[in-house]
Design a protein around this motif. Sequence first.
Motif, mmCIF file in Angstrom:
data_model
loop_
_atom_site.group_PDB
_atom_site.id
_atom_site.type_symbol
_atom_site.label_atom_id
_atom_site.label_comp_id
_atom_site.label_asym_id
_atom_site.label_seq_id
_atom_site.Cartn_x
_atom_site.Cartn_y
_atom_site.Cartn_z
ATOM 1 N N TYR A 194 -45.789 64.056 15.290
ATOM 2 C CA TYR A 194 -46.038 62.161 15.357
ATOM 3 C C TYR A 194 -45.965 61.822 17.364
ATOM 4 C CZ TYR A 194 -43.257 58.126 13.923
ATOM 5 O OH TYR A 194 -43.351 57.151 13.766
ATOM 6 N N TRP A 195 -45.519 62.605 18.159
ATOM 7 C CA TRP A 195 -45.116 61.510 19.312
ATOM 8 C C TRP A 195 -46.786 61.955 19.865
ATOM 9 C CZ3 TRP A 195 -41.516 59.021 20.646
ATOM 10 C CH2 TRP A 195 -40.411 58.731 19.990
ATOM 11 N N MET A 196 -47.048 63.305 19.909
ATOM 12 C CA MET A 196 -48.571 63.316 20.217
ATOM 13 C C MET A 196 -49.642 62.350 19.623
ATOM 14 S SD MET A 196 -48.742 67.661 20.240
ATOM 15 C CE MET A 196 -48.347 68.076 19.190
ATOM 16 N N ASN A 197 -49.465 62.360 18.325
ATOM 17 C CA ASN A 197 -50.527 61.496 17.302
ATOM 18 C C ASN A 197 -50.750 59.807 17.239
ATOM 19 O OD1 ASN A 197 -51.874 63.998 17.253
ATOM 20 N ND2 ASN A 197 -50.473 64.334 15.235
ATOM 21 N N LYS A 198 -49.489 59.764 17.450
ATOM 22 C CA LYS A 198 -49.301 58.172 16.649
ATOM 23 C C LYS A 198 -48.769 57.503 17.868
ATOM 24 C CE LYS A 198 -47.630 58.782 11.963
ATOM 25 N NZ LYS A 198 -47.117 57.922 11.280
ATOM 26 N N MET A 199 -48.242 57.988 19.578
ATOM 27 C CA MET A 199 -47.361 57.203 20.679
ATOM 28 C C MET A 199 -48.098 57.916 21.764
ATOM 29 S SD MET A 199 -45.202 55.416 19.552
ATOM 30 C CE MET A 199 -43.815 55.676 21.855
ATOM 31 N N THR A 200 -49.337 58.216 21.929
ATOM 32 C CA THR A 200 -50.470 58.658 22.661
ATOM 33 C C THR A 200 -50.764 56.772 23.045
ATOM 34 O OG1 THR A 200 -50.549 60.806 22.572
ATOM 35 C CG2 THR A 200 -51.462 59.117 24.541
ATOM 36 N N ASP A 201 -50.685 56.608 24.345
ATOM 37 C CA ASP A 201 -51.584 54.923 24.248
ATOM 38 C C ASP A 201 -52.881 55.644 25.127
ATOM 39 O OD1 ASP A 201 -52.100 52.443 25.054
ATOM 40 O OD2 ASP A 201 -50.603 51.853 26.330
ATOM 41 N N GLY A 257 -39.416 50.953 12.875
ATOM 42 C CA GLY A 257 -38.859 51.854 11.119
ATOM 43 C C GLY A 257 -40.094 51.186 9.890
ATOM 44 N N GLN A 258 -40.444 50.517 10.050
ATOM 45 C CA GLN A 258 -41.338 50.844 8.934
ATOM 46 C C GLN A 258 -42.895 51.082 8.237
ATOM 47 O OE1 GLN A 258 -40.729 49.362 5.764
ATOM 48 N NE2 GLN A 258 -38.759 48.429 6.660
ATOM 49 N N GLU A 259 -43.114 52.055 9.910
ATOM 50 C CA GLU A 259 -44.330 52.251 10.432
ATOM 51 C C GLU A 259 -45.463 51.525 10.841
ATOM 52 O OE1 GLU A 259 -44.592 55.806 11.547
ATOM 53 O OE2 GLU A 259 -43.087 56.160 10.336
ATOM 54 N N THR A 260 -44.542 50.550 12.045
ATOM 55 C CA THR A 260 -45.847 49.570 12.522
ATOM 56 C C THR A 260 -45.556 49.713 13.648
ATOM 57 O OG1 THR A 260 -45.416 48.204 10.388
ATOM 58 C CG2 THR A 260 -46.379 46.977 12.629
ATOM 59 N N LEU A 261 -46.830 49.845 14.167
ATOM 60 C CA LEU A 261 -47.019 50.147 15.652
ATOM 61 C C LEU A 261 -46.979 48.569 16.169
ATOM 62 C CD1 LEU A 261 -47.622 51.868 18.795
ATOM 63 C CD2 LEU A 261 -50.025 51.887 17.519
ATOM 64 N N VAL A 262 -46.314 48.544 17.627
ATOM 65 C CA VAL A 262 -45.927 47.945 18.299
ATOM 66 C C VAL A 262 -46.493 47.885 19.686
ATOM 67 C CG1 VAL A 262 -44.292 45.080 18.669
ATOM 68 C CG2 VAL A 262 -44.043 46.885 17.143
ATOM 69 N N PRO A 263 -47.962 47.826 20.210
ATOM 70 C CA PRO A 263 -48.361 47.990 21.592
ATOM 71 C C PRO A 263 -48.771 47.524 22.551
ATOM 72 C CG PRO A 263 -50.342 47.130 19.991
ATOM 73 C CD PRO A 263 -48.955 47.057 18.755
ATOM 74 N N LYS A 264 -48.109 46.256 22.468
ATOM 75 C CA LYS A 264 -47.616 45.067 23.701
ATOM 76 C C LYS A 264 -45.559 45.133 24.208
ATOM 77 C CE LYS A 264 -52.042 43.696 24.199
ATOM 78 N NZ LYS A 264 -52.868 44.086 25.435
ATOM 79 N N SER A 265 -45.558 46.547 23.473
ATOM 80 C CA SER A 265 -43.939 46.293 23.675
ATOM 81 C C SER A 265 -44.072 47.007 25.173
ATOM 82 C CB SER A 265 -43.514 47.578 22.706
ATOM 83 O OG SER A 265 -43.258 47.206 21.543
#
Length: 397
Positions: free
Chosen positions: A23-30, A42-50
Amino acid sequence: METTIEQLKQEVQQVLITNILPYWMNKMTDKENGGFYGRITGQETLVPKSEKGAILNARILWTFSSAYRLLHQPEYWEIATRAMREIIDRFYDKEFGGVYWSIDSNGCPLDTKKQIYAIGFAIYGLTEYYRATGDNEALEYAIRLFHDIEAHSFDHEKNGYCEALTREWNEMADMRLSAKDANERKSMNTHLHILEPYTNLFRIWKNEQLRKQLHNLVRLFIDEILDTNTKHLRLFFDDDWQSKHNIISYGHDIEASWLIHEAALVLNDKQLLTEVEPYVIDIAEAATEGFLPGGGMVYELYQDTSSIDADRHWWVQAETIVGYINLYQHFDDKLSLFRAVQCWEFIKAHLIDHENGEWHWSHRADGTTNKDDDKAGFWKCPYHNGRMCMEIIERFS
């Protein structure tokens, strides 16, 4: 018992390598701005500008360093190295020392305060990276951060560590770790997460000042933080160690029980260990007041109103398993092993997101899944659940 442990070990390793780490390798790497994204809802929406938090990044660093040390997969080394470079290149304050509380999505300093809790986690991640790779730069920065904490946060007159300071290490009015915390000068939580990285640092750097301060931290938990009547840990204190706010945190109790024990074991001080071990059992048993057989560990008890927050948070369940496994491993407490397995069954049924990966924030007291709080974010990291899996793998390998 051996069959139970072996099945538990196989199951947690499978969850670690197929559910948590990917999950962290595939979804959180910027890949655009470097490092890691700051948030997935919690709804699986990426917020890239956080904003990107130091705690999140340091916990990613610790988790993937530990995973690489244990499982030797090169993709874990790549993520750990990415996180290590973020801590050193972007979070570390090259002018004043310490680490920033947060940076923006582009990697520029955002909140520059020096929260001691966050510096502790940077040490924790960097020391684990050194344990996994032997990288001297990581060890060098971990030692620098240790000296920063000792120079600026340690209270030489009344003992313990203050919560937070400004970027320039001056006093600040609001020292809270988060909005839900009390604005007091000292807290159990910050001391616990100084104890934790100092223990890891002492594994690799046998410095006499560090040994003395780690020993002192263990004593602080027994002499000041522990409520000797209830065996629960008190949470907030003024400068003089007067307790403030009557809250029992079951998750912190069970987590502290094994981290205090780990520190005493790593110090290899037989006299201290003999004194501490009865308290390790007492604190874990006190936490059991919040354990629901088949239903996990509830969150908190507010003693002034006798009200209970009965949500079952992901991190509390993870620490509950490690705390009980520690009692089984070191004190042959078979009931604790049974409780750990019960908690694991609860996690599998109610917290692991088998469809999207990772774990939900909590299972609510009303029986619903909490999808309002983050799936990944400032406080939602792979460290508690990842560490639980790796503790079991390492303890019984």
